[in-house]
Write a protein that holds these residues in place. Structure first.
Motif, PDB file in Angstrom:
ATOM      1  N   LEU A  14       8.814   4.036   0.259  1.00  0.00           N
ATOM      2  CA  LEU A  14       8.789   3.349   1.793  1.00  0.00           C
ATOM      3  C   LEU A  14       7.969   1.505   1.738  1.00  0.00           C
ATOM      4  CD1 LEU A  14       7.137   6.510   3.539  1.00  0.00           C
ATOM      5  CD2 LEU A  14       9.428   6.341   3.125  1.00  0.00           C
ATOM      6  N   SER A  15       9.412   1.550   2.270  1.00  0.00           N
ATOM      7  CA  SER A  15       8.146   0.229   2.539  1.00  0.00           C
ATOM      8  C   SER A  15       7.312  -0.387   3.793  1.00  0.00           C
ATOM      9  CB  SER A  15       9.631  -0.698   3.945  1.00  0.00           C
ATOM     10  OG  SER A  15       9.538  -0.572   4.612  1.00  0.00           O
ATOM     11  N   TRP A  71      -7.281   8.273   5.531  1.00  0.00           N
ATOM     12  CA  TRP A  71      -7.797   7.782   4.229  1.00  0.00           C
ATOM     13  C   TRP A  71      -6.838   7.429   4.650  1.00  0.00           C
ATOM     14  CZ3 TRP A  71      -4.480   8.175   0.874  1.00  0.00           C
ATOM     15  CH2 TRP A  71      -4.064   7.548  -0.184  1.00  0.00           C
ATOM     16  N   TRP A  72      -5.211   7.785   5.077  1.00  0.00           N
ATOM     17  CA  TRP A  72      -4.398   7.035   4.937  1.00  0.00           C
ATOM     18  C   TRP A  72      -4.303   5.604   5.753  1.00  0.00           C
ATOM     19  CZ3 TRP A  72       0.189   7.909   1.908  1.00  0.00           C
ATOM     20  CH2 TRP A  72       0.352   8.876   1.590  1.00  0.00           C
ATOM     21  N   GLN A  73      -4.846   5.820   6.520  1.00  0.00           N
ATOM     22  CA  GLN A  73      -5.037   4.350   7.088  1.00  0.00           C
ATOM     23  C   GLN A  73      -5.135   3.066   5.938  1.00  0.00           C
ATOM     24  OE1 GLN A  73      -7.277   4.654  10.356  1.00  0.00           O
ATOM     25  NE2 GLN A  73      -5.501   4.954  12.020  1.00  0.00           N
ATOM     26  N   GLY A  74      -5.934   3.633   5.741  1.00  0.00           N
ATOM     27  CA  GLY A  74      -6.186   2.266   4.606  1.00  0.00           C
ATOM     28  C   GLY A  74      -5.425   2.245   3.333  1.00  0.00           C
ATOM     29  N   ALA A  75      -4.655   3.474   2.981  1.00  0.00           N
ATOM     30  CA  ALA A  75      -3.697   3.453   1.876  1.00  0.00           C
ATOM     31  C   ALA A  75      -2.512   2.749   2.489  1.00  0.00           C
ATOM     32  CB  ALA A  75      -3.346   5.087   1.924  1.00  0.00           C
ATOM     33  N   LEU A  76      -2.006   2.900   3.865  1.00  0.00           N
ATOM     34  CA  LEU A  76      -0.963   2.089   4.093  1.00  0.00           C
ATOM     35  C   LEU A  76      -1.774   0.538   4.396  1.00  0.00           C
ATOM     36  CD1 LEU A  76       0.136   4.154   6.875  1.00  0.00           C
ATOM     37  CD2 LEU A  76       0.730   3.869   5.023  1.00  0.00           C
ATOM     38  N   ALA A  77      -2.964   0.345   4.855  1.00  0.00           N
ATOM     39  CA  ALA A  77      -3.229  -1.768   4.789  1.00  0.00           C
ATOM     40  C   ALA A  77      -3.009  -1.947   3.431  1.00  0.00           C
ATOM     41  CB  ALA A  77      -4.218  -1.056   4.884  1.00  0.00           C
ATOM     42  N   SER A  78      -2.957  -1.229   2.495  1.00  0.00           N
ATOM     43  CA  SER A  78      -3.395  -1.333   0.880  1.00  0.00           C
ATOM     44  C   SER A  78      -2.148  -1.838   0.842  1.00  0.00           C
ATOM     45  CB  SER A  78      -3.699  -0.374  -0.021  1.00  0.00           C
ATOM     46  OG  SER A  78      -3.089  -0.672  -1.188  1.00  0.00           O
ATOM     47  N   HIS A  79      -0.545  -0.573   1.415  1.00  0.00           N
ATOM     48  CA  HIS A  79       0.801  -0.929   0.458  1.00  0.00           C
ATOM     49  C   HIS A  79       1.442  -2.140   1.702  1.00  0.00           C
ATOM     50  CE1 HIS A  79       4.429   0.459  -0.002  1.00  0.00           C
ATOM     51  NE2 HIS A  79       5.186   0.826   1.669  1.00  0.00           N
ATOM     52  N   ALA A  80       0.826  -2.463   2.455  1.00  0.00           N
ATOM     53  CA  ALA A  80       1.166  -3.342   3.747  1.00  0.00           C
ATOM     54  C   ALA A  80       1.038  -4.604   2.958  1.00  0.00           C
ATOM     55  CB  ALA A  80       0.263  -3.839   5.083  1.00  0.00           C
ATOM     56  N   ARG A  81      -0.253  -4.548   1.640  1.00  0.00           N
ATOM     57  CA  ARG A  81      -1.079  -5.782   0.574  1.00  0.00           C
ATOM     58  C   ARG A  81      -0.254  -5.766  -0.097  1.00  0.00           C
ATOM     59  NH1 ARG A  81      -5.910  -4.165   3.856  1.00  0.00           N
ATOM     60  NH2 ARG A  81      -6.411  -2.849   1.249  1.00  0.00           N
ATOM     61  N   GLY A  82       1.094  -4.758  -0.267  1.00  0.00           N
ATOM     62  CA  GLY A  82       1.485  -5.035  -1.366  1.00  0.00           C
ATOM     63  C   GLY A  82       0.473  -4.371  -2.411  1.00  0.00           C
ATOM     64  N   VAL A 137       3.725  10.319  -3.796  1.00  0.00           N
ATOM     65  CA  VAL A 137       3.084  10.022  -4.908  1.00  0.00           C
ATOM     66  C   VAL A 137       3.288   8.457  -4.883  1.00  0.00           C
ATOM     67  CG1 VAL A 137       5.226   9.318  -6.472  1.00  0.00           C
ATOM     68  CG2 VAL A 137       2.706  10.005  -7.063  1.00  0.00           C
ATOM     69  N   GLN A 138       2.171   8.504  -4.928  1.00  0.00           N
ATOM     70  CA  GLN A 138       2.100   6.322  -4.867  1.00  0.00           C
ATOM     71  C   GLN A 138       1.614   5.921  -6.915  1.00  0.00           C
ATOM     72  OE1 GLN A 138      -1.389   5.318  -1.809  1.00  0.00           O
ATOM     73  NE2 GLN A 138      -1.173   8.001  -1.620  1.00  0.00           N
ATOM     74  N   LEU A 139       2.393   4.742  -6.645  1.00  0.00           N
ATOM     75  CA  LEU A 139       1.646   3.720  -7.348  1.00  0.00           C
ATOM     76  C   LEU A 139       0.851   2.301  -7.503  1.00  0.00           C
ATOM     77  CD1 LEU A 139       3.242   3.156 -10.334  1.00  0.00           C
ATOM     78  CD2 LEU A 139       4.808   2.004  -9.267  1.00  0.00           C
ATOM     79  N   VAL A 140       0.082   2.573  -7.469  1.00  0.00           N
ATOM     80  CA  VAL A 140      -1.327   1.486  -7.516  1.00  0.00           C
ATOM     81  C   VAL A 140      -1.549   0.583  -8.670  1.00  0.00           C
ATOM     82  CG1 VAL A 140      -3.344   1.111  -6.669  1.00  0.00           C
ATOM     83  CG2 VAL A 140      -2.979   2.973  -6.350  1.00  0.00           C
TER      84      VAL A 140
END
Length: 184
Positions: free
Chosen positions: A19-20, A59-70, A87-90
């Motif tokens: 997902l973008s 929790w997901w709001q934080g993860a989505l913000a992290s996702h938006a920051r790349g 699943v996530q790749l951090v």
């Protein structure tokens, strides 16, 4: 790869997509529901009972913000309407570790388990890691869990175990954690 199916298991209809950030944000409710369902089902993914919708959404709001920051990539398994797994790749932020990433929050809804979806999500994350030049992956999981067996079957190397590492979701005990790595 964003928005396009990256993998699909012929045994089921679980398309896996990277997902973008723009695609992920409106899916907050579904992602939070998946996290809450996994924890209520006993998954050891950093939370204990009771698992509330507000805890999962925060929790997901934080993860989505992290996702938006790349800083992380989020994979979605299912149809546009129904989420079956994620699943996530951090990505490691350290300059001297630009080749490394962590696997986080492998979640498969109880109704979709035992169909190869966890395996397919891991393979999609590994393929994307390779594509972006991340050649060393790490993760941790509850010792003795089905996830531990999955990672071993996928060729991950267990390099250690820490006893009493995390409280189980049902608060019944502190479970050991197993640590794995995989060189791609």
């Amino acid at each position: 790869m964003s928005g396009e199916p990256s993998s699909s298991n012929p045994m089921n209809s679980h398309a896996i997509r990277l997902l973008s950030p723009e695609e992920a944000a409106p899916r907050l409710g579904q992602l939070a529901a998946l996290l809450a369902e996994a924890v209520e089902g006993g998954a050891s993914v950093n939370f204990v009972w009771p698992m509330t919708a507000s805890k999962a959404e925060a929790w997901w709001q934080g993860a989505l913000a992290s996702h938006a920051r790349g800083e992380r990539l989020i994979f979605w398994a299912g149809s546009d309407e129904e989420l079956h797994g994620s699943v996530q790749l951090v990505l490691a932020p350290q300059e001297n570790q630009a080749f490394r990433a962590d696997i986080a929050k492998l979640l498969v809804h109880r109704r979709a388990r035992r169909q190869g979806l966890g395996r397919a999500l891991m393979q999609a994350a590994e393929a994307e890691a390779r594509r972006i030049g991340r050649t060393l992956l790490t993760l941790d999981t509850e010792t003795g869990s089905p996830a531990e067996h999955l990672y071993a079957a996928l060729g991950w190397t267990k390099y250690g175990e820490i006893p009493g590492y995390a409280t189980c979701a049902d608060r019944s005990r502190r479970a050991a954690a197993s640590f794995f790595y995989k060189e791609l």
